[in-house]
Design an enzyme around this catalytic site. Structure first.
Site, mmCIF file in Angstrom:
data_model
loop_
_atom_site.group_PDB
_atom_site.id
_atom_site.type_symbol
_atom_site.label_atom_id
_atom_site.label_comp_id
_atom_site.label_asym_id
_atom_site.label_seq_id
_atom_site.Cartn_x
_atom_site.Cartn_y
_atom_site.Cartn_z
ATOM 1 N N LYS A 16 3.928 9.603 -5.226
ATOM 2 C CA LYS A 16 3.230 8.429 -4.695
ATOM 3 C C LYS A 16 4.105 7.214 -5.005
ATOM 4 C CE LYS A 16 -1.141 5.971 -4.590
ATOM 5 N NZ LYS A 16 -2.575 5.975 -4.807
ATOM 6 N N THR B 192 -10.992 9.930 -2.527
ATOM 7 C CA THR B 192 -11.463 9.151 -1.393
ATOM 8 C C THR B 192 -11.688 10.004 -0.151
ATOM 9 O OG1 THR B 192 -10.254 7.275 -2.239
ATOM 10 C CG2 THR B 192 -10.769 7.203 0.084
ATOM 11 N N THR C 155 -5.499 10.488 -4.802
ATOM 12 C CA THR C 155 -4.068 10.288 -4.552
ATOM 13 C C THR C 155 -3.235 9.922 -5.782
ATOM 14 O OG1 THR C 155 -4.491 7.970 -4.040
ATOM 15 C CG2 THR C 155 -4.392 9.496 -2.173
ATOM 16 N N ASP C 156 -3.867 9.269 -6.784
ATOM 17 C CA ASP C 156 -3.055 8.605 -7.806
ATOM 18 C C ASP C 156 -2.060 9.521 -8.506
ATOM 19 O OD1 ASP C 156 -4.482 6.434 -7.102
ATOM 20 O OD2 ASP C 156 -5.407 6.068 -9.045
HETATM 21 N N1 GLU Z 1 -7.945 7.104 -8.898
HETATM 22 C C1 GLU Z 1 -8.553 7.953 -7.906
HETATM 23 C C2 GLU Z 1 -7.863 9.311 -7.901
HETATM 24 O O1 GLU Z 1 -6.656 9.412 -7.936
HETATM 25 C C3 GLU Z 1 -8.447 7.290 -6.561
HETATM 26 C C4 GLU Z 1 -9.118 8.017 -5.426
HETATM 27 C C5 GLU Z 1 -8.133 8.415 -4.351
HETATM 28 O O2 GLU Z 1 -6.967 8.035 -4.425
HETATM 29 O O3 GLU Z 1 -8.515 9.178 -3.455
HETATM 30 O O4 GLU Z 1 -8.549 10.301 -7.885
#
Ligand code: GLU
Length: 424
Positions: free
Chosen positions: A241, A87, A162-163
């Site tokens: 997380k 993101t 982030t995941d």
């Molecule tokens: N599932 C995505 C990832 O971990 C979500 C995007 C994010 O968290 O930035 O890459």
């Protein structure tokens, strides 16, 4: 006819008018709804039966990238930003509903002009991969990109999803050899189009930390509270997380954060037990064993679960065991057989907080002494999984594996459990 992305005025049959950007209709919505993004950023859905007319106000024009010349200020430190996806390095294109990656140094600075006053920014796109799709290949590629860039800069920032960020931060902590400058991983829980986005503060604090911190560690830099108070620098092997959506989701587990980083660049050290900046050459340990399983233990678990991994050729198993390290006794013969076949079985705890203990109960002594399971103190299950993959990439002998798994390599085992670390 108006297309998604155009600015439109929707005139309703009751003559109410709604002006905004016509959005692509999400798959999940029933047909017959027009979605408009208002200037406030909120979306409204209007039943097509109530619509008299949709007037075009302004056609969508794809944003031209502003070409901003970056100045080099030799009084400022230099920081490399390596983007890997997520993101933080994307924004929504309302025409397509997809995301556009913002990747060059110029993009980062035009998105966040404050960066220019903190450091000279170099930037490179290493990959664009969701963290849940990453494997040791991606972690190694990121480690190699860091080793390559870090020679010429004061610190490196890695932007990522982030995941499973904490798997990546742990992997980098083990894979990078002789780290001598800060490597700061940052990300965003909310995209930059949202008023509540954490992208800007996380990026500003991460660049400040990479530019100024004296820590030669792989660290994460994310919101410390739900407000924009400060970010926390947390060791890559001690972060997790802990919430799906809160901006302060990344918490230290069984450790104090290294420091708070404020918007103005001030760094307040909370825990000075970290490696300090030094001279030398940074390398990458490329060997990693992928055939490692991370298995959750639960009451009622069928012993065949263990056999499955052994039969499928897995080279090691991490059990996310209960509390001090218990597993149902029904599993003992299968664990014994796995270890006899040369598959190490590592015990971490699913409580996350606290330490496993190989000796407190006779059941634990049976696992550790009689069966030979490796108890890994206060290492989180996810980190134990990454560490076992790393260790099996380096050594094959049973005793060496046990020695490496039970000694601290990258800040993953703390010597003492401090009470103030619980739910920090
Ligand atoms: N599932 C995505 C990832 O971990 C979500 C995007 C994010 O968290 O930035 O890459």
């Amino acid at each position: 006819m108006a297309k998604a992305g155009d600015k439109v005025k929707v005139v309703k049959k009751d003559s109410e008018e709604v002006e905004g950007i016509l959005m692509p209709r999400p798959e999940i919505l029933e047909k017959g709804i027009t979605v408009i993004k208002l200037d406030s950023g909120y979306n409204v859905g209007i039943d097509d039966k109530k619509v008299k007319e949709i007037k075009g106000v302004e056609q969508y024009k794809a944003k031209q990238k502003e070409k901003k010349e970056l100045k080099f200020d030799d009084k400022l430190p230099t920081v490399a930003i390596l983007s890997t996806g997520g993101t933080i390095s994307s924004r929504v294109d309302y025409r397509t509903g997809g995301t556009i990656a913002e990747l060059t140094a110029e993009d980062f600075v035009s998105m966040c002009p404050e960066l220019e006053n903190i450091a000279n920014i170099k930037a490179k796109k290493v990959m664009s991969v969701m963290t849940e799709d990453m494997t040791s290949k991606e972690w190694t590629d990121i480690a190699k990109a860091i080793a390559e860039e870090i020679k010429d800069v004061d610190g490196v920032v890695v932007t990522i999803g982030t995941d499973t960020l904490h798997f990546c931060s742990a992997a980098l902590s083990f894979l990078i050899k002789d780290l001598n400058k800060p490597v700061v991983i940052t990300a965003a829980q909310r995209s930059i189009d949202r008023g509540s986005s954490d992208s800007f503060m996380n990026l500003i604090c991460a660049v400040s930390a990479a530019a100024k911190s004296d820590a030669a560690e792989v660290m994460t830099c994310m919101h410390g509270t739900t407000n924009d108070d400060y970010c926390l620098l947390i060791k890559g092997t001690k972060v997790r997380k802990m919430h799906t959506s809160r901006r302060d989701a990344f918490r230290p587990i069984n450790d104090m954060p290294i420091a708070k980083v404020f918007f103005d660049g001030k760094i307040e050290v909370l825990n000075d037990d970290y490696n300090k900046k030094a001279e030398g050459k940074v390398g990458v340990n490329e060997r990693f064993e992928d055939k490692v399983a991370l298995v959750q233990v639960y009451p009622g678990m069928e012993p065949e679960v263990i056999d499955f991994y052994v039969d499928k050729g897995f080279k090691g198993i991490v059990l996310s065991a209960t509390a001090l390290g218990h597993v149902p006794q029904k599993l003992y013969p299968n664990i014994k057989s796995a270890i006899e076949k040369g598959v190490p079985v590592v015990i971490a705890t699913q409580t996350l907080y606290g330490r496993t203990h190989p000796l407190v109960y006779s059941a634990l002594r049976a696992l550790s002494i009689e069966l030979g399971c490796i108890f890994v103190e206060d290492v989180m299950p996810e980190v134990a999984y990454i560490k076992l993959g790393f260790v099996l990439g380096q050594v094959k002998e049973k005793e060496k594996i046990k020695k490496m798994m039970t000694e601290n390599i990258a800040g993953e085992i703390t010597s003492r459990s401090l009470p103030q670390t619980f739910l920090y």
